[in-house]
Design an enzyme around this catalytic site. Structure first.
Site, short mmCIF file in Angstrom:
data_model
loop_
_atom_site.label_atom_id
_atom_site.label_comp_id
_atom_site.label_asym_id
_atom_site.label_seq_id
_atom_site.Cartn_x
_atom_site.Cartn_y
_atom_site.Cartn_z
N HIS A 168 0.84 -1.21 0.00
CA HIS A 168 0.00 0.00 0.00
C HIS A 168 0.87 1.26 0.00
O HIS A 168 0.47 2.29 0.53
CB HIS A 168 -0.97 0.01 1.18
N SER A 289 14.22 21.22 -16.70
CA SER A 289 13.02 21.99 -16.99
C SER A 289 13.45 23.31 -17.61
O SER A 289 14.50 23.86 -17.26
CB SER A 289 12.26 22.25 -15.69
N LYS A 295 15.19 21.41 -11.45
CA LYS A 295 14.58 20.13 -11.80
C LYS A 295 15.50 19.20 -12.60
O LYS A 295 16.26 19.63 -13.44
CB LYS A 295 13.32 20.37 -12.67
N GLU A 302 9.36 7.87 -17.34
CA GLU A 302 8.02 8.43 -17.59
C GLU A 302 7.53 8.05 -18.98
O GLU A 302 6.35 7.74 -19.18
CB GLU A 302 8.06 9.95 -17.44
#
Ligand code: ARG
Length: 471
Positions: A168, A289, A295, A302
């Protein structure tokens, strides 16, 4: 490929079915129905299949030996023209099959016109796709094994690196990073087995089915099958030209791999985020970024996650493509190629990049260890300890729940509680409990096949390596 030409030099006679038609096909319809824009990729397999077919025709006395020789020479020359980028693909000739056949006839005359004896594009295209897919299937299996090997290399380094195991997405029990990586090695092992199994159904010869019913010529299908390395022939002509289940199965199997890698990607994304800071992914797999200078984005994982949707889409497309088709061949089947090609391209490049990305992962052991010691990850070990002292498991579970609650209130770990405090929860507890409450104690105690004990992880790595080198 070179840009596809439309040719005005072609007149109606150049179409294979021209005698039946009163007017030329509309330009827009030509574009709509042509597959040459994508099926040119089948060319090497089309040529291979044609040579095997022509050879069989000559062995059976259906065409002369001399005709076979010129056909073979002509096709091999065409193959070189294609490889050299000198072949002119014509939209007017619709697909790879007609383009090659027309070029052959232009080169060698009547013998070229005999090639299509006892054959249809329906069994021809099914054969080409199977030959192409058989080769792709082999590349995929090789790619999966390479990825397994680079996972094994990383697992070997981290066979005893402690990390929190999650359920979980909450800290559950300590595991080793090596053990976690080995979970993916197992998944990929099953994926390899699925592709190997898929090959059995890919590797059957459709040729001989002709348009749908077989052919009246005295052909020898087994000869063609063995020339082309097929394990046997498709045993029903209608089925041979119409079903694409083998392609659907390949796409499903590919979807399964992508699903596995998508899960892993999700973990890599989480672990590399500053909140977790468990791992670092080498810069060559990330981008920055354009607005936020701090970043470093995990683009590759992804995109793997994103491209998984694309492959599932192809699976859905192929299943849907088949579902409404009456037997036998329908032009719908031409739509099998783009999803199948893109599935293969996506999967192969994903496997390659993933294997390399594993070599670009560095682990922040302190952060992993810290996270494992924060979530009462050894609570189950305390319960097991009490069971070994004679307490029924359900009671032990309750005792430990109360002890955890107490530790939460005090904002300390279980192993920080003094012995006297622990004994208030269960008198059975003595000072040997602290060995059990450590992360290493917890790991080492799970010492059985499939468990996370570092010695077991090492053994699993050896087994996996042997499995890969033996297959
Ligand atoms: N380009 C076609 C395909 O990809 C080849 C078979 C065409 N057969 C036919 N009867 N129109 O399926």
């Amino acid at each position: 490929m070179k840009e596809i030409q439309k040719t005005s030099a072609l007149n109606k006679k150049d179409s294979s079915w021209s005698g039946r038609f009163n007017e030329p096909v509309a330009e827009l319809v030509k574009k709509y129905t042509a597959s040459i824009g994508f099926d040119y990729r089948l060319a090497p397999y089309d040529i291979q299949g044609s040579i095997a077919h022509a050879h069989m025709l000559s062995v059976q006395g259906i065409i002369s030996q001399a005709d076979f020789k010129v056909i073979e020479t002509g096709l091999l020359e065409i193959s070189e023209e294609i490889e050299a980028g000198k072949f002119e693909w014509l939209l007017d000739l619709e697909d790879v099959h007609l383009n090659i056949e027309k070029r052959l006839t232009d080169k060698i005359g009547d013998a070229g016109k005999r090639l299509h004896t006892g054959r249809s594009r329906n069994d021809q295209v099914a054969t080409d796709v199977r030959l192409w897919l058989r080769s792709v299937n082999e590349q995929v299996i090789a790619g999966l094994k390479k990825l397994q090997l680079s996972l094994l290399d990383l697992a070997e380094v981290h066979f005893d690196t402690v990390m929190p195991g999650f359920t979980h997405l909450q800290v559950a029990q300590p595991v080793t990073f090596g053990h976690h990586l080995m979970a993916y090695v197992e998944m990929l092992k099953r994926d390899v087995a699925r592709f190997e199994d898929c090959r059995i159904r890919i590797n059957r010869l459709p040729l001989g089915a002709a348009a749908l019913a077989g052919t009246s010529y005295p052909i020898n299908r087994e000869l063609v099958a063995s020339t082309l390395g097929f394990d046997g022939v498709c045993e029903n002509s209608l089925d041979a030209v119409s079903d694409r289940d083998f392609a659907i199965e390949f796409t499903f199997t590919s979807s399964m791999v992508m699903m596995h890698l998508s899960r892993f990607s999700e973990e890599l994304i989480l672990w590399s985020s500053p909140r977790f800071a468990f791992i670092d992914i080498a810069d060559r797999f990330c981008t920055g970024s354009s607005i936020m200078p701090q970043k470093k984005n995990p683009d590759v994982p992804e995109l793997v996650r994103g491209k998984t949707g694309r492959v599932y889409g192809h699976l859905t497309a192929l299943l849907t493509l088949m579902k409404g088709q009456p037997l036998a061949y329908n032009k719908d089947n031409q739509e099998d190629k783009e999803p199948l090609f893109d599935t293969a391209d996506t999967l192969l490049v994903t496997l390659e990049i993933y294997a390399d990305m594993m070599r670009g992962i560095t682990v922040n052991k302190e952060n992993m260890r810290q996270a494992a010691s924060e979530g009462y990850a050894t609570a189950t070990d305390l319960a097991d300890y009490l069971v070994k002292k004679g307490m029924p498991f359900r009671d032990a579970h309750e005792v430990v729940a109360l002890a955890v609650r107490h530790a939460v209130d005090k904002k300390v770990d279980l192993s920080d509680l003094p012995l006297a405090t622990l004994q208030q929860f269960a008198a059975e507890i003595s000072d040997d409990v602290y060995a059990v409450l450590t992360l290493e104690g917890s790991l080492n105690s799970r010492n059985h096949i499939g468990g996370t004990a570092p010695v077991q992880v090492q053994a699993a790595i050896v087994r996996a390596r042997n499995g890969i080198s033996q297959s």
